[in-house]
Scaffold this motif. Structure first.
Motif, PDB file in Angstrom:
ATOM      1  N   ALA A 287       0.833  -1.206   0.000  1.00 53.47           N
ATOM      2  CA  ALA A 287       0.000   0.000   0.000  1.00 53.47           C
ATOM      3  C   ALA A 287       0.863   1.249   0.000  1.00 53.47           C
ATOM      4  O   ALA A 287       0.569   2.235  -0.700  1.00 53.47           O
ATOM      5  N   GLU A 288       1.934   1.235   0.777  1.00 54.42           N
ATOM      6  CA  GLU A 288       2.833   2.388   0.820  1.00 54.42           C
ATOM      7  C   GLU A 288       3.499   2.585  -0.536  1.00 54.42           C
ATOM      8  O   GLU A 288       3.652   3.727  -1.011  1.00 54.42           O
ATOM      9  N   TYR A 289       3.886   1.481  -1.160  1.00 56.67           N
ATOM     10  CA  TYR A 289       4.544   1.583  -2.460  1.00 56.67           C
ATOM     11  C   TYR A 289       3.598   2.152  -3.507  1.00 56.67           C
ATOM     12  O   TYR A 289       3.985   3.021  -4.304  1.00 56.67           O
ATOM     13  N   ALA A 290       2.377   1.701  -3.517  1.00 57.62           N
ATOM     14  CA  ALA A 290       1.405   2.192  -4.498  1.00 57.62           C
ATOM     15  C   ALA A 290       1.221   3.700  -4.356  1.00 57.62           C
ATOM     16  O   ALA A 290       1.158   4.427  -5.357  1.00 57.62           O
ATOM     17  N   SER A 291       1.149   4.179  -3.132  1.00 58.07           N
ATOM     18  CA  SER A 291       0.982   5.614  -2.900  1.00 58.07           C
ATOM     19  C   SER A 291       2.247   6.372  -3.284  1.00 58.07           C
ATOM     20  O   SER A 291       2.181   7.425  -3.933  1.00 58.07           O
ATOM     21  N   TRP A 292       3.403   5.854  -2.900  1.00 59.64           N
ATOM     22  CA  TRP A 292       4.658   6.509  -3.243  1.00 59.64           C
ATOM     23  C   TRP A 292       4.830   6.603  -4.753  1.00 59.64           C
ATOM     24  O   TRP A 292       5.251   7.649  -5.285  1.00 59.64           O
ATOM     25  N   LEU A 293       4.494   5.534  -5.484  1.00 61.70           N
ATOM     26  CA  LEU A 293       4.663   5.513  -6.934  1.00 61.70           C
ATOM     27  C   LEU A 293       3.789   6.570  -7.605  1.00 61.70           C
ATOM     28  O   LEU A 293       4.180   7.171  -8.615  1.00 61.70           O
ATOM     29  N   SER A 294       2.619   6.832  -7.031  1.00 64.35           N
ATOM     30  CA  SER A 294       1.733   7.860  -7.598  1.00 64.35           C
ATOM     31  C   SER A 294       2.396   9.228  -7.570  1.00 64.35           C
ATOM     32  O   SER A 294       2.225  10.032  -8.498  1.00 64.35           O
TER      33      SER A 294
END
Length: 401
Positions: A287-294
């Motif tokens: 979840a953190e990665y998905a947000s960071w990638l955005s």
């Protein structure tokens, strides 16, 4: 069968080469082609009527260059006149394929294909080539080189990252069963002292590194960090995991709007942006990665398109620097697939990431079989890394994987 065993024995003898005394008798300049013929595996498929598979072709490229001493480009600190020597005497295992790091990942390529049973018809030939180079005597020569003065930074970080990928491969094979596992254990045991020296150098370096190295070539830190983490996960080195994870998060957690429009630079073979994204999926929860990638790459489309990232163009495949862009296409492909692996199955960006990965990977693979040594000596390793999904089996360091 007797004939075949005899040929394999002959091949080992050929690959092992002459004794040191015999080597000294060889003329140093006019007959270097003799050295290469003696130490380069013959190609029994040269006159075959059936086409080779991609894996067979890549294995052949590596077999034909891991003992090909010339041409050669060395990065070498001379501490005295005694350090003036041919590459095969300076670094007795990894001297072929034009430079040290390419020789390392040429050996990795062969180990990967052999261990994954992807070229069974070439298993004996590959094993013979690796056995001839992974000897205690030759590895001792590598050790001596690394311990020489002013060499703590030798091949840092790119070449030593590939070396750890090689020992990672052997460690994974050794964890299995059967004759290959036993052979891998033997080779790994011989390489572990050199591995310890390299790991020590990395651990001494990481705390001192104040900034990320964002180049698109050998010095880039993000690519190397990813391979360091994959090695640490397989070897169980929690200190390395902590050091690299902390650096990755410290360097890149706050990164935003990576300027993909400025890529590629004219001699890149690694994407400055995508390699960071491929690294971060290893150290962040999903979840953190998905947000960071955005925030890091907000322009990734959600419509499944493959043309949002232009493929790199090579205008002269004989130019050793310009041909880097063929490697960029392949490394982009594995980074894009790595990024997709860090996202949930229903993330709308996955389709475009995978579509672009396919576009770049297929374009890069077309260039691997170039007859020009400036590209062929290393591109096969990049193609094999992408083709076999290395580094994507698990998101090393990611608590969710």
């Amino acid at each position: 069968m007797i004939y075949r065993k005899g040929m394999i024995a002959l091949m080992i003898a050929i690959l092992a080469g002459c004794s040191v005394a015999e080597e000294e008798k060889q003329p140093s300049s006019p007959e270097r082609d003799v050295f290469e013929r003696r130490n380069t595996a013959p190609d029994p498929a040269d006159h075959a009527l059936t086409p080779r598979s991609g894996e067979q072709a890549y294995a052949r490229i590596a077999l034909n260059c891991i003992n090909k001493q010339y041409p050669n480009k060395i990065t070498h600190v001379l501490n005295s006149a005694a350090d003036v020597a041919e590459p095969a005497k300076l670094t007795p295992v990894f001297y072929g394929c034009y430079d040290w790091h390419s020789a390392v990942h040429g050996h990795w390529l062969l180990t990967r294909l052999w261990g994954q049973d992807l070229v069974p018809e070439m298993d004996e030939e590959i094993a013979a080539a690796l056995a001839a180079n992974f000897t205690a005597e030759k590895i001792a020569g590598e050790m001596a080189y690394f311990k020489g003065g002013d060499r703590a930074a030798f091949e840092r970080p790119y070449g030593i990252a590939w070396f750890l990928q090689l020992t990672t491969e052997l460690r994974e094979i050794a964890a299995g069963e059967g004759s290959k596992a036993e052979q891998a254990k033997e080779w790994l045991a011989r390489l572990e002292p050199l591995e310890a020296v390299i790991v020590g150098n990395i651990k001494n370096w990481l705390p001192k590194l104040a900034y990320p190295i964002r180049l698109g070539t050998h010095n880039q830190s993000a690519f190397a960090f990813g391979l360091f983490l994959d090695w640490a996960a397989r070897s169980g080195d929690s200190e390395m995991t902590r050091l690299v994870r902390d650096k990755a998060l410290g360097f890149h957690r706050g990164d935003r709007n990576c300027p993909m429009a400025y890529e590629p630079s004219g001699e890149d073979f690694l994407s400055s942006c995508l390699m960071v994204a491929d690294l971060m999926r290893r150290v962040m929860k999903d979840a953190e990665y998905a947000s960071w990638l955005s925030g890091f790459l907000p322009e990734i489309p959600t419509d499944g398109s493959d043309d949002w990232l232009a493929v790199g163009i090579v205008n002269d495949p004989t130019d050793g620097k310009l041909v880097h862009l063929d490697g960029l296409n392949l490394s982009r492909a594995w980074a894009l697939e790595g990024m997709a692996s860090g996202l949930s199955a229903d993330d709308p960006r996955r389709a475009s990431l995978l579509a672009s990965a396919s576009l770049h990977g297929n374009s890069g693979e077309k260039s691997v079989r170039t007859p020009h040594y400036s590209g062929s000596h290393w591109l096969a390793s990049f193609a094999t890394y992408w083709r076999t999904r290395r580094g994507i089996e698990t998101n090393s360091g990611n608590p969710d994987s």
